[in-house]
Design a protein around this motif. Structure first.
Motif, PDB file in Angstrom:
ATOM      1  N   UNK A 175      85.416  66.767  40.976  1.00 48.77           N
ATOM      2  CA  UNK A 175      84.770  65.690  40.239  1.00 48.77           C
ATOM      3  C   UNK A 175      83.459  66.249  39.690  1.00 48.77           C
ATOM      4  N   UNK A 176      82.875  65.566  38.720  1.00 50.30           N
ATOM      5  CA  UNK A 176      81.598  66.004  38.169  1.00 50.30           C
ATOM      6  C   UNK A 176      80.543  66.094  39.272  1.00 50.30           C
ATOM      7  N   UNK A 198      78.178  74.283  31.171  1.00 55.15           N
ATOM      8  CA  UNK A 198      79.495  74.925  31.032  1.00 55.15           C
ATOM      9  C   UNK A 198      80.026  75.347  32.397  1.00 55.15           C
ATOM     10  N   UNK A 199      79.158  75.810  33.270  1.00 53.69           N
ATOM     11  CA  UNK A 199      79.579  76.182  34.624  1.00 53.69           C
ATOM     12  C   UNK A 199      80.125  74.962  35.357  1.00 53.69           C
ATOM     13  N   UNK A 200      79.433  73.836  35.240  1.00 56.73           N
ATOM     14  CA  UNK A 200      79.914  72.602  35.858  1.00 56.73           C
ATOM     15  C   UNK A 200      81.275  72.240  35.275  1.00 56.73           C
ATOM     16  N   UNK A 239      77.093  69.341  42.898  1.00 56.14           N
ATOM     17  CA  UNK A 239      76.694  69.666  44.265  1.00 56.14           C
ATOM     18  C   UNK A 239      77.050  71.114  44.605  1.00 56.14           C
ATOM     19  N   UNK A 240      78.239  71.558  44.214  1.00 57.97           N
ATOM     20  CA  UNK A 240      78.654  72.932  44.452  1.00 57.97           C
ATOM     21  C   UNK A 240      77.696  73.905  43.770  1.00 57.97           C
ATOM     22  N   UNK A 241      77.360  73.618  42.510  1.00 60.41           N
ATOM     23  CA  UNK A 241      76.430  74.490  41.784  1.00 60.41           C
ATOM     24  C   UNK A 241      75.096  74.569  42.515  1.00 60.41           C
ATOM     25  N   UNK A 242      74.607  73.435  42.981  1.00 55.25           N
ATOM     26  CA  UNK A 242      73.307  73.394  43.645  1.00 55.25           C
ATOM     27  C   UNK A 242      73.294  74.193  44.940  1.00 55.25           C
ATOM     28  N   UNK A 243      74.304  74.009  45.774  1.00 53.41           N
ATOM     29  CA  UNK A 243      74.301  74.647  47.095  1.00 53.41           C
ATOM     30  C   UNK A 243      74.850  76.062  47.116  1.00 53.41           C
TER      31      UNK A 243
END
Length: 92
Positions: free
Chosen positions: A48-49, A36-38, A54-58
């Motif tokens: 983009x997905x 849901x955050x993505x 990548x944003x969530x990860x970093x």
């Protein structure tokens, strides 16, 4: 159930809260649905997905801001533990 005062939240992801989670080293923390955050990043911010993941990860899931740091849960069935280990090795 109410979150402890020291439980932190992730800005902009309120709609993705799924509850509270217990961490061995602290009291209860806020738990978010990772997918849901993505989706919020894709829909709200026009990412983009791939960019959202990548944003969530970093910027989100790797941030440790103390004992009240929230957790991000990948919901869904796990076929077997090997699938989970492979997924974690590929994504973290």
């Amino acid at each position: 159930m109410e979150a402890p005062e020291d439980a932190l939240t992730a800005d902009g992801f309120h709609e993705a809260i799924i509850g509270l989670a217990a961490r061995a080293t602290s009291t209860l923390v806020v738990a978010y649905d990772y997918d849901k955050c993505v989706g919020i990043l894709v829909d709200r911010d026009g990412m983009s997905y791939e960019d959202a993941v990548e944003f969530m990860s970093f910027n989100v899931t790797s941030a440790w801001v103390g004992e009240g740091t929230p957790v991000f849960v990948h919901l869904g069935p796990i076929e077997n533990i090997e699938d989970t280990e492979d997924y974690m090795e590929e994504n973290y």
